[in-house]
Design a protein around this motif. Structure first.
Motif, PDB file in Angstrom:
ATOM      1  N   GLY A 304       0.788  -1.232   0.000  1.00  0.00           N
ATOM      2  CA  GLY A 304       0.000   0.000   0.000  1.00  0.00           C
ATOM      3  C   GLY A 304       0.815   1.274   0.000  1.00  0.00           C
ATOM      4  O   GLY A 304       0.275   2.360   0.245  1.00  0.00           O
ATOM      5  N   GLU A 305       2.117   1.184  -0.274  1.00  0.00           N
ATOM      6  CA  GLU A 305       2.958   2.374  -0.341  1.00  0.00           C
ATOM      7  C   GLU A 305       4.180   2.075  -1.193  1.00  0.00           C
ATOM      8  O   GLU A 305       4.531   0.906  -1.420  1.00  0.00           O
ATOM      9  CB  GLU A 305       3.393   2.832   1.056  1.00  0.00           C
ATOM     10  CG  GLU A 305       4.296   1.839   1.781  1.00  0.00           C
ATOM     11  CD  GLU A 305       4.639   2.283   3.197  1.00  0.00           C
ATOM     12  OE1 GLU A 305       3.898   3.116   3.758  1.00  0.00           O
ATOM     13  OE2 GLU A 305       5.646   1.793   3.746  1.00  0.00           O
ATOM     14  N   LEU A 306       4.827   3.119  -1.684  1.00  0.00           N
ATOM     15  CA  LEU A 306       6.031   2.924  -2.472  1.00  0.00           C
ATOM     16  C   LEU A 306       7.207   2.559  -1.570  1.00  0.00           C
ATOM     17  O   LEU A 306       7.244   2.956  -0.406  1.00  0.00           O
ATOM     18  CB  LEU A 306       6.350   4.200  -3.258  1.00  0.00           C
ATOM     19  CG  LEU A 306       5.393   4.522  -4.403  1.00  0.00           C
ATOM     20  CD1 LEU A 306       5.674   5.910  -4.956  1.00  0.00           C
ATOM     21  CD2 LEU A 306       5.491   3.479  -5.509  1.00  0.00           C
ATOM     22  N   PRO A 307       8.188   1.821  -2.085  1.00  0.00           N
ATOM     23  CA  PRO A 307       9.339   1.443  -1.250  1.00  0.00           C
ATOM     24  C   PRO A 307      10.100   2.648  -0.712  1.00  0.00           C
ATOM     25  O   PRO A 307      10.657   2.601   0.373  1.00  0.00           O
ATOM     26  CB  PRO A 307      10.188   0.577  -2.185  1.00  0.00           C
ATOM     27  CG  PRO A 307       9.680   0.828  -3.559  1.00  0.00           C
ATOM     28  CD  PRO A 307       8.254   1.209  -3.419  1.00  0.00           C
ATOM     29  N   SER A 308      10.136   3.747  -1.457  1.00  0.00           N
ATOM     30  CA  SER A 308      10.829   4.941  -0.981  1.00  0.00           C
ATOM     31  C   SER A 308      10.175   5.510   0.270  1.00  0.00           C
ATOM     32  O   SER A 308      10.858   6.051   1.146  1.00  0.00           O
ATOM     33  CB  SER A 308      10.866   6.016  -2.078  1.00  0.00           C
ATOM     34  OG  SER A 308       9.542   6.320  -2.501  1.00  0.00           O
ATOM     35  N   VAL A 309       8.857   5.360   0.369  1.00  0.00           N
ATOM     36  CA  VAL A 309       8.147   5.828   1.563  1.00  0.00           C
ATOM     37  C   VAL A 309       8.534   4.968   2.760  1.00  0.00           C
ATOM     38  O   VAL A 309       8.788   5.469   3.859  1.00  0.00           O
ATOM     39  CB  VAL A 309       6.621   5.784   1.343  1.00  0.00           C
ATOM     40  CG1 VAL A 309       5.874   6.110   2.633  1.00  0.00           C
ATOM     41  CG2 VAL A 309       6.220   6.743   0.230  1.00  0.00           C
ATOM     42  N   THR A 310       8.609   3.661   2.544  1.00  0.00           N
ATOM     43  CA  THR A 310       9.025   2.759   3.626  1.00  0.00           C
ATOM     44  C   THR A 310      10.432   3.104   4.118  1.00  0.00           C
ATOM     45  O   THR A 310      10.689   3.162   5.314  1.00  0.00           O
ATOM     46  CB  THR A 310       9.005   1.302   3.152  1.00  0.00           C
ATOM     47  OG1 THR A 310       7.708   0.976   2.637  1.00  0.00           O
ATOM     48  CG2 THR A 310       9.344   0.347   4.283  1.00  0.00           C
ATOM     49  N   LEU A 311      11.331   3.359   3.194  1.00  0.00           N
ATOM     50  CA  LEU A 311      12.722   3.644   3.565  1.00  0.00           C
ATOM     51  C   LEU A 311      12.834   4.882   4.452  1.00  0.00           C
ATOM     52  O   LEU A 311      13.677   4.942   5.341  1.00  0.00           O
ATOM     53  CB  LEU A 311      13.573   3.828   2.297  1.00  0.00           C
ATOM     54  CG  LEU A 311      15.050   4.194   2.503  1.00  0.00           C
ATOM     55  CD1 LEU A 311      15.763   3.091   3.271  1.00  0.00           C
ATOM     56  CD2 LEU A 311      15.725   4.437   1.156  1.00  0.00           C
ATOM     57  N   HIS A 312      11.996   5.873   4.207  1.00  0.00           N
ATOM     58  CA  HIS A 312      12.111   7.137   4.939  1.00  0.00           C
ATOM     59  C   HIS A 312      11.177   7.229   6.126  1.00  0.00           C
ATOM     60  O   HIS A 312      10.946   8.305   6.677  1.00  0.00           O
ATOM     61  CB  HIS A 312      11.855   8.312   3.993  1.00  0.00           C
ATOM     62  CG  HIS A 312      12.967   8.527   2.997  1.00  0.00           C
ATOM     63  ND1 HIS A 312      12.991   7.883   1.765  1.00  0.00           N
ATOM     64  CD2 HIS A 312      14.104   9.254   3.075  1.00  0.00           C
ATOM     65  CE1 HIS A 312      14.081   8.250   1.126  1.00  0.00           C
ATOM     66  NE2 HIS A 312      14.775   9.071   1.895  1.00  0.00           N
ATOM     67  N   ARG A 313      10.652   6.092   6.602  1.00  0.00           N
ATOM     68  CA  ARG A 313       9.813   6.118   7.795  1.00  0.00           C
ATOM     69  C   ARG A 313      10.633   6.563   9.004  1.00  0.00           C
ATOM     70  O   ARG A 313      11.765   6.207   9.167  1.00  0.00           O
ATOM     71  CB  ARG A 313       9.252   4.722   8.091  1.00  0.00           C
ATOM     72  CG  ARG A 313       8.031   4.384   7.251  1.00  0.00           C
ATOM     73  CD  ARG A 313       7.490   3.028   7.682  1.00  0.00           C
ATOM     74  NE  ARG A 313       6.345   2.628   6.883  1.00  0.00           N
ATOM     75  CZ  ARG A 313       5.104   3.009   7.099  1.00  0.00           C
ATOM     76  NH1 ARG A 313       4.844   3.807   8.104  1.00  0.00           N
ATOM     77  NH2 ARG A 313       4.122   2.607   6.325  1.00  0.00           N
TER      78      ARG A 313
END
Length: 313
Positions: A304-313
């Motif tokens: 439900g989100e792009l991998p770049s969003v996960t990386l910058h959590r």
């Protein structure tokens, strides 16, 4: 926070935990809240010192864990389940998808955890070695008298003491992360849910039949070259039979399952990576994703989100 105002008490708990309706004896109220938050979890001490009732909607992106220290509560949730939590005996896990009502006795005191869905489910995925994409369906009540329940209670109490102590884990980010991970593991082992048997090694491998060794091989060698032919050899069946077994037992093809496992490993690596030093592309390629736009689409479909969003959590 300390207040005798019902409205101020509701506003404070809303800011720290979640929106809710608070009903209580305003003349007797003596609310105290002491809480610390970070991206993974919030840990707080809460008491009202008056009979109160909290009516809470589903928290959506958060699990809440109520550990009864003194007094007792009576709880019910939208699906009709009820719980009674005497101090030191029972606790509650509030499901992200369930509305809850909890009535407090005047002497009730709780340590309350608010845990990010992403953090808990990713941590469980790491423990299992496979993706977790569903809500962890905990039983409403927590038994705090079992060895696992006692471990959870002690780990949360220790974290609370360390967060208050000058020079404690609040000032040591690495130690704090490890301690929070231990608390998450303790919760997953103390509560009953659909992954309990897998965590404790009692998962019903007979249900998978010939797929059991294939599943283990995929999870143990997700970073290796895996093909339908090599997996069929492990199962000692034809490729056609392997496809039929996966379709019947898991509802997907063998390589779709491999992709799900690998995407889960990517997510775990991204959540634990330093965004200043690691690129999404590097992590994706490590797990066999070489077409970046297709990888990003598959990742978004699964999480439900792009991998770049996960990386910058």
């Amino acid at each position: 926070m300390a207040t005798r105002s019902l409205e101020d008490a509701r506003d404070a708990v809303t800011r720290v935990y979640l929106p809710h309706d608070l009903v209580g004896e305003s003349e007797a109220l003596d609310m105290r809240l002491n809480a610390v938050s970070d991206q993974v979890l919030t840990l707080g001490y809460l008491t009202y010192q008056a009979e109160t009732e909290l009516r809470m909607p589903a928290a959506a992106q958060w699990y809440h864990v109520n550990l009864q220290m003194t007094g007792e509560t009576w709880a019910r949730r939208r699906d009709g389940r009820t719980e009674h939590t005497p101090a030191g005996v029972r606790g509650l896990v509030l499901d992200p998808e369930q509305a809850n009502t909890v009535r407090w006795s005047p002497d009730a005191e709780q340590l309350i955890l608010k845990i990010s869905r992403g953090a808990l489910e990713s941590h469980l995925s790491d423990l299992l070695g496979r993706p977790v994409t569903d809500v962890v369906d905990f039983d409403f009540g927590l038994d705090l008298t079992t060895p696992a329940g006692q471990s959870l209670l002690r780990s949360v109490q220790f974290l609370a003491v360390e967060l208050e102590r000058p020079g404690g884990v609040r000032d040591q980010p690495l130690a704090r992360r490890h301690l929070e991970s231990y608390v998450l593991t303790s919760l997953l082992q103390a509560g009953r849910h659909q992954y309990t048997d897998a965590l404790t090694g009692r998962e019903d491998s007979a249900r998978l039949g010939r797929l059991a060794p294939v599943i283990r091989h995929i999870e143990d060698h997700a970073d290796s070259e895996l093909t339908p032919e090599s997996l069929a050899r492990i199962a000692c069946v034809s490729v056609r039979t392997l496809h039929a077994a996966f379709a019947e037992q898991l509802g997907e093809t063998p390589m779709a399952y491999v992709r799900r496992i690998r995407l889960g490993r990517v997510r775990s690596d991204l959540l634990h990576a330093d965004a200043q030093r690691i690129r999404v592309t590097d992590v994706a390629m490590r797990w066999g994703f070489f077409h970046q736009s297709r990888f990003a689409q598959q990742y978004r479909e699964q999480f439900g989100e792009l991998p770049s969003v996960t990386l910058h959590r």
